[in-house]
Enzyme design. Structure first.
Site, mmCIF file in Angstrom:
data_model
loop_
_atom_site.group_PDB
_atom_site.id
_atom_site.type_symbol
_atom_site.label_atom_id
_atom_site.label_comp_id
_atom_site.label_asym_id
_atom_site.label_seq_id
_atom_site.Cartn_x
_atom_site.Cartn_y
_atom_site.Cartn_z
ATOM 1 N N HIS A 257 21.171 4.240 48.252
ATOM 2 C CA HIS A 257 20.685 4.389 50.012
ATOM 3 C C HIS A 257 21.755 4.040 50.627
ATOM 4 O O HIS A 257 21.474 5.228 51.873
ATOM 5 C CB HIS A 257 19.383 4.268 50.011
ATOM 6 C CG HIS A 257 17.598 4.820 49.351
ATOM 7 N ND1 HIS A 257 17.489 4.446 48.283
ATOM 8 C CD2 HIS A 257 16.999 5.023 50.792
ATOM 9 C CE1 HIS A 257 16.512 5.465 48.610
ATOM 10 N NE2 HIS A 257 16.173 6.151 49.946
ATOM 11 N N HIS A 304 16.227 -4.250 47.138
ATOM 12 C CA HIS A 304 17.916 -4.264 46.499
ATOM 13 C C HIS A 304 18.368 -6.013 47.187
ATOM 14 O O HIS A 304 17.520 -5.942 48.550
ATOM 15 C CB HIS A 304 18.861 -3.533 47.657
ATOM 16 C CG HIS A 304 19.037 -2.012 46.851
ATOM 17 N ND1 HIS A 304 19.555 -2.054 45.894
ATOM 18 C CD2 HIS A 304 17.995 -0.567 47.217
ATOM 19 C CE1 HIS A 304 19.397 -0.488 45.121
ATOM 20 N NE2 HIS A 304 18.812 0.219 46.366
#
Length: 500
Positions: A257, A304
């Site tokens: 991402h 993350h």
């Protein structure tokens, strides 16, 4: 130097850092623990994440009948929230119902799973966001919120201790940040790609798009492959609260991402320079804001660590520097050569075939195949568009003026989206149905079994075929329809003859 770098790596990868960022953004979490006899648990609503990032588990006394009664928080006509007593559930298990209102900007999530043998009663009455009373719960309880649906083993120093199951719960106290970062995360999802790529092609500049697509597909493929080679797990939960379930089975390093959040805005900006007259400073502000929004959203959602995101951005910048010199000759070959489409399709399928095998199934391989299909489908549609023109259109002189468009232009652009996107989506549904049932019939699989789509022999043609077809339709068929309706963008066909 090496020791300092290792210390920074450990610090940035520490899940406590991610959990701390979540708390500062208004995500409160706590754990509930259930033993085999169903007598112990932590008080729901306690923010049991201590400053050091550890989870503090509390104790609850059993109810009179040993059963759990979970009620429902319902909104009242005056905007207050009241507690409605829920029915007892047999065998000592909890039934989680929904919270139907937000109070003072707080989002309280309904639980997705029950915690076994958890003797807690969560009756809470609120007025304007303040707790008025609480039924059969510890005085420290502050809220009733969401379980992330995961049951985790709770360790014990006593070898004879009864096994425990830990369930992580959370509440969101800042709704504005939740929606902001949810939007940021969506900038790397399938729906956004559909809207963004189609709008660029139909209403902005397909020349800039196809060059940026080369950078994008390289970043997506290399980043996804790196994930399954490095096999770095996502931040541990607890203490981190994972708010996005779709990607939980994937590995975390690097954040693709973050890679896409860097390469798309900066790639578009790079190929607009020299082609358009615009404020470079404003373009940089937009690109940096875009990238930061995506990056911080991955940490906020607990998917993350800071290290995953930083490495993702740095990796994407490196790949962009390496790939950029090859983009122009590669784009020229793709758009002009009569042999380019067989080469592109064969290359993309080969890359899907050689994708690293993983121990357990995840969405990584399918998403990578999808990215390859989107790239090859769009460039194939533009390749066909160039060959469908009976005359060579006049290429507009550069630089082009990039300014605020008229209301009429905005209206026509919206009309193109309203007409084109349903056609693309319809072709996607038809293609995926035909491919799935055809492959299932040929291989003697059940098309309704979710495991069928996870089989490699089905997943590759299923993922690639549906997106290749739909993107080809969007890049070739839909613009032809726009031409028939006299709403096509004037420069669309001439852009396929622009090479530099």
């Amino acid at each position: 130097m090496t020791e300092t770098l290792a210390r920074w790596v450990r610090f940035l990868a520490d899940p406590k850092l991610t959990a701390q960022f979540q708390r500062k953004c208004g995500i409160r979490s706590w754990s509930t623990t259930a033993e085999a006899n169903g007598l112990n648990g932590s008080a729901p609503g306690n923010n049991n994440v201590e400053p050091n990032g550890k989870i503090a588990l509390g104790k609850l006394a059993p109810t009179a009948n040993g059963k759990v009664e979970h009620g429902r928080l319902a909104s009242t006509p005056n905007g207050h929230v009241k507690f409605e007593q829920g029915p007892s559930v047999a065998n000592g298990k909890a039934k989680h119902d929904k919270i139907s209102s937000t109070v003072n900007g707080k989002i309280n999530h309904d639980s997705h799973s029950s915690v076994p043998d958890l003797n807690i009663s969560n009756g809470i009455t609120r007025r304007n966001g303040d707790i008025i009373s609480q039924v059969n719960a510890s005085p420290e309880s502050l809220n009733f919120a969401h379980s992330d649906g995961k049951k985790r083993k709770s360790g014990s120093s006593n070898d004879q201790a009864i096994p425990q199951e830990t369930s992580l719960h959370y509440s969101i106290d800042n709704a504005a940040l939740y929606w902001l970062f949810s939007f940021g995360a969506s900038l790397g999802n399938e729906l956004f790609y559909t809207l963004f790529f189609s709008a660029c092609m139909w209403s902005f500049d397909s020349f800039v798009l196809r060059k940026t697509l080369i950078l994008w597909v390289v970043n997506m493929y290399v980043g996804q492959v790196a994930k399954d080679i490095i096999k770095w797990p996502r931040p541990r939960s607890p203490p981190v609260v994972r708010l996005e379930e779709r990607y939980e089975l994937e590995y975390g390093m690097p954040s693709t991402h973050a890679m896409v959040g860097f390469v798309l805005p900066f790639g578009m900006l790079y190929y607009m320079c020299g082609r358009y007259e615009f404020s470079l400073l404003l373009g940089l502000v937009v690109a940096v804001t875009w990238c930061l929004l995506v990056c911080f959203s991955r940490i906020y959602l607990g998917m993350h660590s800071a290290l995953d995101v930083i490495v993702g951005v740095m990796f994407s910048a490196f790949l962009m520097l390496v790939t950029a010199p090859c983009v122009d000759p590669l784009d020229t070959f793709i758009i002009t050569s009569p042999l380019s489409m067989p080469v592109v399709i064969a290359t993309c399928l080969a890359l899907g075939l050689v994708y690293p095998r993983v121990d357990k199934w995840s969405t990584t391989r399918g998403d990578t195949t999808q990215a390859l299909a989107v790239f090859s489908g769009i460039v194939e549609g533009l390749w066909l568009t160039r060959r469908s023109v009976d005359f060579v259109p006049t290429v507009e002189s550069l630089p082009l003026l990039l300014g605020i468009t008229s209301r009429n232009s905005i209206g026509v652009a919206l009309l193109r989206q309203l007409i084109g996107v349903p056609i693309v989506y319809g072709s996607l549904l038809i293609a995926k149905t035909v491919i799935l049932y055809s492959m299932s019939w040929f291989l003697n699989y059940d098309p309704k079994d979710p495991e069928t789509k996870k089989r490699f022999v089905v997943e590759l043609p299923y993922k690639y075929g549906q997106f290749f077809v739909s993107c080809s339709v969007g890049a070739y068929i839909v613009p032809l329809l726009f031409s028939k309706m006299n709403i096509a963008r004037p420069g669309f066909y001439s852009e396929t003859f622009s090479l530099l």
